[in-house]
Design a protein around this motif. Sequence first.
Motif, PDB file in Angstrom:
ATOM      1  N   GLN A  72       0.855  -1.176   0.000  1.00 36.84           N
ATOM      2  CA  GLN A  72       0.000   0.000   0.000  1.00 36.84           C
ATOM      3  C   GLN A  72       0.897   1.234   0.000  1.00 36.84           C
ATOM      4  N   GLY A  73       0.663   2.142  -0.913  1.00 32.11           N
ATOM      5  CA  GLY A  73       1.492   3.333  -1.016  1.00 32.11           C
ATOM      6  C   GLY A  73       1.471   3.864  -2.435  1.00 32.11           C
ATOM      7  N   ASP A  74       2.288   4.872  -2.676  1.00 36.75           N
ATOM      8  CA  ASP A  74       2.364   5.466  -4.000  1.00 36.75           C
ATOM      9  C   ASP A  74       3.023   4.498  -4.973  1.00 36.75           C
ATOM     10  N   ALA A  75       2.465   4.436  -6.185  1.00 34.20           N
ATOM     11  CA  ALA A  75       3.013   3.536  -7.199  1.00 34.20           C
ATOM     12  C   ALA A  75       4.464   3.878  -7.511  1.00 34.20           C
ATOM     13  N   ALA A  76       4.802   5.162  -7.469  1.00 40.20           N
ATOM     14  CA  ALA A  76       6.167   5.581  -7.802  1.00 40.20           C
ATOM     15  C   ALA A  76       7.180   5.066  -6.787  1.00 40.20           C
ATOM     16  N   ASP A  77       6.734   4.769  -5.569  1.00 38.29           N
ATOM     17  CA  ASP A  77       7.645   4.304  -4.522  1.00 38.29           C
ATOM     18  C   ASP A  77       7.781   2.788  -4.489  1.00 38.29           C
ATOM     19  N   PHE A  78       7.001   2.108  -5.313  1.00 36.87           N
ATOM     20  CA  PHE A  78       7.039   0.646  -5.293  1.00 36.87           C
ATOM     21  C   PHE A  78       8.352   0.128  -5.886  1.00 36.87           C
ATOM     22  N   SER A  79       9.045  -0.703  -5.128  1.00 35.71           N
ATOM     23  CA  SER A  79      10.236  -1.376  -5.649  1.00 35.71           C
ATOM     24  C   SER A  79      10.383  -2.703  -4.923  1.00 35.71           C
ATOM     25  N   TRP A  80      10.917  -3.681  -5.621  1.00 37.84           N
ATOM     26  CA  TRP A  80      10.927  -5.058  -5.118  1.00 37.84           C
ATOM     27  C   TRP A  80      12.211  -5.721  -5.582  1.00 37.84           C
ATOM     28  N   GLY A 143      14.082   2.311 -13.995  1.00 38.30           N
ATOM     29  CA  GLY A 143      14.223   3.517 -14.791  1.00 38.30           C
ATOM     30  C   GLY A 143      15.450   4.307 -14.415  1.00 38.30           C
ATOM     31  N   GLY A 144      16.205   4.754 -15.403  1.00 34.25           N
ATOM     32  CA  GLY A 144      17.331   5.651 -15.149  1.00 34.25           C
ATOM     33  C   GLY A 144      18.512   4.943 -14.539  1.00 34.25           C
ATOM     34  N   GLY A 145      19.649   5.618 -14.551  1.00 27.92           N
ATOM     35  CA  GLY A 145      20.804   5.116 -13.843  1.00 27.92           C
ATOM     36  C   GLY A 145      21.724   4.259 -14.666  1.00 27.92           C
ATOM     37  N   GLY A 146      21.256   3.717 -15.802  1.00 32.31           N
ATOM     38  CA  GLY A 146      22.119   2.899 -16.640  1.00 32.31           C
ATOM     39  C   GLY A 146      22.502   1.595 -15.990  1.00 32.31           C
ATOM     40  N   ASP A 147      23.543   0.932 -16.538  1.00 34.22           N
ATOM     41  CA  ASP A 147      23.947  -0.384 -16.054  1.00 34.22           C
ATOM     42  C   ASP A 147      25.329  -0.347 -15.436  1.00 34.22           C
ATOM     43  N   ALA A 148      25.802   0.853 -15.044  1.00 34.95           N
ATOM     44  CA  ALA A 148      27.158   0.976 -14.521  1.00 34.95           C
ATOM     45  C   ALA A 148      27.350   0.067 -13.325  1.00 34.95           C
ATOM     46  N   GLY A 149      28.361  -0.807 -13.402  1.00 38.21           N
ATOM     47  CA  GLY A 149      28.734  -1.626 -12.262  1.00 38.21           C
ATOM     48  C   GLY A 149      28.027  -2.944 -12.148  1.00 38.21           C
ATOM     49  N   VAL A 150      27.035  -3.247 -12.988  1.00 36.44           N
ATOM     50  CA  VAL A 150      26.332  -4.521 -12.915  1.00 36.44           C
ATOM     51  C   VAL A 150      26.159  -5.095 -14.317  1.00 36.44           C
ATOM     52  N   THR A 184      20.829   3.810  -6.806  1.00 37.19           N
ATOM     53  CA  THR A 184      20.799   4.793  -7.894  1.00 37.19           C
ATOM     54  C   THR A 184      19.531   4.669  -8.721  1.00 37.19           C
ATOM     55  N   ASN A 185      19.018   3.438  -8.856  1.00 36.73           N
ATOM     56  CA  ASN A 185      17.869   3.199  -9.721  1.00 36.73           C
ATOM     57  C   ASN A 185      16.546   3.121  -8.969  1.00 36.73           C
ATOM     58  N   GLY A 186      16.526   3.662  -7.755  1.00 35.02           N
ATOM     59  CA  GLY A 186      15.252   3.765  -7.050  1.00 35.02           C
ATOM     60  C   GLY A 186      14.891   2.593  -6.173  1.00 35.02           C
ATOM     61  N   PHE A 187      15.815   1.625  -6.007  1.00 31.82           N
ATOM     62  CA  PHE A 187      15.572   0.500  -5.106  1.00 31.82           C
ATOM     63  C   PHE A 187      16.326   0.780  -3.806  1.00 31.82           C
ATOM     64  N   ASP A 188      15.960   1.889  -3.160  1.00 29.16           N
ATOM     65  CA  ASP A 188      16.720   2.394  -2.020  1.00 29.16           C
ATOM     66  C   ASP A 188      16.839   1.348  -0.924  1.00 29.16           C
ATOM     67  N   GLN A 189      18.059   1.080  -0.512  1.00 24.72           N
ATOM     68  CA  GLN A 189      18.327   0.109   0.536  1.00 24.72           C
ATOM     69  C   GLN A 189      19.059   0.793   1.686  1.00 24.72           C
ATOM     70  N   PRO A 190      18.687   0.471   2.921  1.00 29.15           N
ATOM     71  CA  PRO A 190      19.447   1.016   4.044  1.00 29.15           C
ATOM     72  C   PRO A 190      20.856   0.445   4.038  1.00 29.15           C
ATOM     73  N   THR A 209      14.590  -7.340 -10.002  1.00 28.35           N
ATOM     74  CA  THR A 209      14.048  -6.093  -9.487  1.00 28.35           C
ATOM     75  C   THR A 209      12.758  -5.768 -10.232  1.00 28.35           C
ATOM     76  N   LEU A 210      11.768  -5.312  -9.485  1.00 25.65           N
ATOM     77  CA  LEU A 210      10.467  -4.978 -10.073  1.00 25.65           C
ATOM     78  C   LEU A 210      10.081  -3.556  -9.732  1.00 25.65           C
ATOM     79  N   LYS A 211       9.466  -2.886 -10.697  1.00 28.80           N
ATOM     80  CA  LYS A 211       8.769  -1.627 -10.477  1.00 28.80           C
ATOM     81  C   LYS A 211       7.452  -1.692 -11.224  1.00 28.80           C
ATOM     82  N   LEU A 212       6.553  -0.775 -10.898  1.00 35.44           N
ATOM     83  CA  LEU A 212       5.309  -0.681 -11.650  1.00 35.44           C
ATOM     84  C   LEU A 212       5.531   0.130 -12.921  1.00 35.44           C
ATOM     85  N   GLN A 213       4.886  -0.295 -14.010  1.00 36.96           N
ATOM     86  CA  GLN A 213       4.982   0.451 -15.254  1.00 36.96           C
ATOM     87  C   GLN A 213       4.400   1.848 -15.070  1.00 36.96           C
ATOM     88  N   LYS A 214       4.883   2.786 -15.857  1.00 31.28           N
ATOM     89  CA  LYS A 214       4.380   4.154 -15.812  1.00 31.28           C
ATOM     90  C   LYS A 214       2.880   4.153 -16.082  1.00 31.28           C
TER      91      LYS A 214
END
Length: 679
Positions: A72-80, A143-150, A184-190, A209-214
């Motif tokens: 439950q929350g904003d779709a933009a904040d969803f990350s898995w 979205g964003g951030g490219g593939d640098a490092g992975v 960097t790509n929105g999957f913020d981890q502590p 990694t999963l996000k919701l489509q725009k």
Amino acid sequence: PRCRETNSVDRTVTDRPNMLVTAIVIAAAAAGARACGGFFCSLARPVVQNGENILFSTDGTEVTATIQIQYQGDAADFSWVLPLPSVPHKFGVSSDALFRALHAFTDPQFIVNVTHPTDCFDAGTRCEFRALGGVAATADGAGGGGDAGVDILSMGEVGPFVYTVIAARKDDARGKALFDWLNTNGFDQPDSAAMIVTRYVRLQHKFVTLKLQKGKSAGELVPIVIKYKAPSVADALAAAGGEAAGGGGGAATAAALSCIPLRLTRVAASDDMPVYAWLAGATRAVPSNFVHLKVDVRDMPWERCYRGGFVGGPVFAGGFSPFGGTNACTEEYRELLKRVAAKYTSSKWLTTEYAGAYPAGLLDAVWDAKSVRIDTAELAKAGDATDFLQRLLQQLPFEQRQSPQVQTLIRRFVPQSDAAKADAQCKSENAFYSVGGRCLRDFAPASFDAAAFADAIDEELVQPLVDTRAELERHAYLTRFFTLISPAAMVRDPLFRFAAAAGHADAAEVGDVSNVHRVEATYTCPASRDDAFALTLKHADGSTAAIEGVKLGYCGGLVMPGGDIAWPQPVALGGTVQVLRADAAGAVSAVPIADAAELATQDGLLEGLDEVMGVPCEAGGTACECAAGDKCDSEDAQCEDGYCILLTRPVGSGAAAARTAAAAALLLVAATALLAALF
């Protein structure tokens, strides 16, 4: 006179009492559904927040994971974020109907069957509202951030999701670059999750990694299906220096091991977090490195399980009913589990709540082509949106009408215009989509493609249900596990494997397990209606117990005494804890545990994921062993109970903290929900 002439009444229940309750709920709610149009009513199923649902089916080394994501929350904040042993070769979506069915047919049930004495006031008679019982169904990318490092291994879209599968590069042995990529790509981890990610990188795991489509909303989340290869038990034995792959053992050795990555879960876990998991295969599954706990149902407070409002008193004790939420006896059952675990000081345990062939009716509850006839050709003939929705409403079963899949499709093909949203009577979805109402007539879409809508119904609603049933039909046996686990105990990833079909040293310990527990109750008619009496309970083994202070109620019910539950002292609890050891061939032997001291010894012999795969746990590493006073590698960890445990502390503030908290919550969902073959 104190007694009147009646016949003796034997309160019994159907073979599937849960279907009785299901049918009553549906009957009671259906009237409201008709009144509001049926698709966007306020009667939608509540979101269950206290557990995660996961089904894994295996065929050799092929694993199919179906995961229900709760968010439950904003779709933009969803990350898995989800660690897997290999790159998935297929993604798909399923339906909530799968988990409704699994819970309905495997939730623990505690049933009190009361036999009333003859001619005892109105005991055993029914009130008019009981006619409801007549409707019961008896069941036979990022979205964003490219593939640098992975290394980006695959990307794509499935259902409402966009996925990216990544892996650490060879020069990133500790996974730091991968961890940075996630942030960097929105999957913020502590920061405290970095060491745990490192452990999975060392095991050469990939990360989904999963996000919701725009344009998608959190309300469109549906169960996701992930198919991938997992090395077998034989491969794990070879990696650990044991029997080489292909060295014998039959199907049990050729099958994949399974694992819940609880170490990753600890980042955002709460105390006594429920975990539900089902494994479908050819035989029963057993835990490999968690002790196996069994309660003695005679210790249950059965007076709390009696429900006099229904003939037969069916009570469900699982964490979910078919429509979500908890039921009578749920908390008492969980408390009994915790008390037995505390008796042995066990913090890492699993209990088997069901094991056996699929219950009759389970597959049809997922999808029954004979009774559910969604005729897309007929839908395609609809002349306008109102006609289409009317036909769809008539074809869909009630429980599917308000599903996320159906609501998403309706919004896509019959969008609510700005003019409708500005209208006082039509601004709510409930009012706008009410079939037969003026809103759809007055604000009908300028163009409507019935054929495209019908095709989408078939592709996104019908076919996932057909596929889900087909996946289940590939297997014959179902095992359900449950545990309550706290963050401090999440230092080992639970491992599972399928037992052999025969050849067990303790065959009784790997036999079928029923989820239905019942007692027969009798009493002597009191001298007056207000007199208290004793209700005698007879258990399945023939033993008896008495509940004092019971009184006659009305409508044929009984009034149970209130007050606190008189739980047995720990030493008197009848539950047991054991280790179920399976050899290379899958033959199981049980090692009973007598007390806390023996549990500590046996628990120390149980190996985790790293040890089994030949990747030793480095002393001081997060979730690794340590000695009292040792300093752990991470500043966010400290040595507790012989393990380096991550400390829980706030991370940041403001918007960044909110994103971190949201990501951590989804990380919890991912790790808790996944009962994956991590080999």
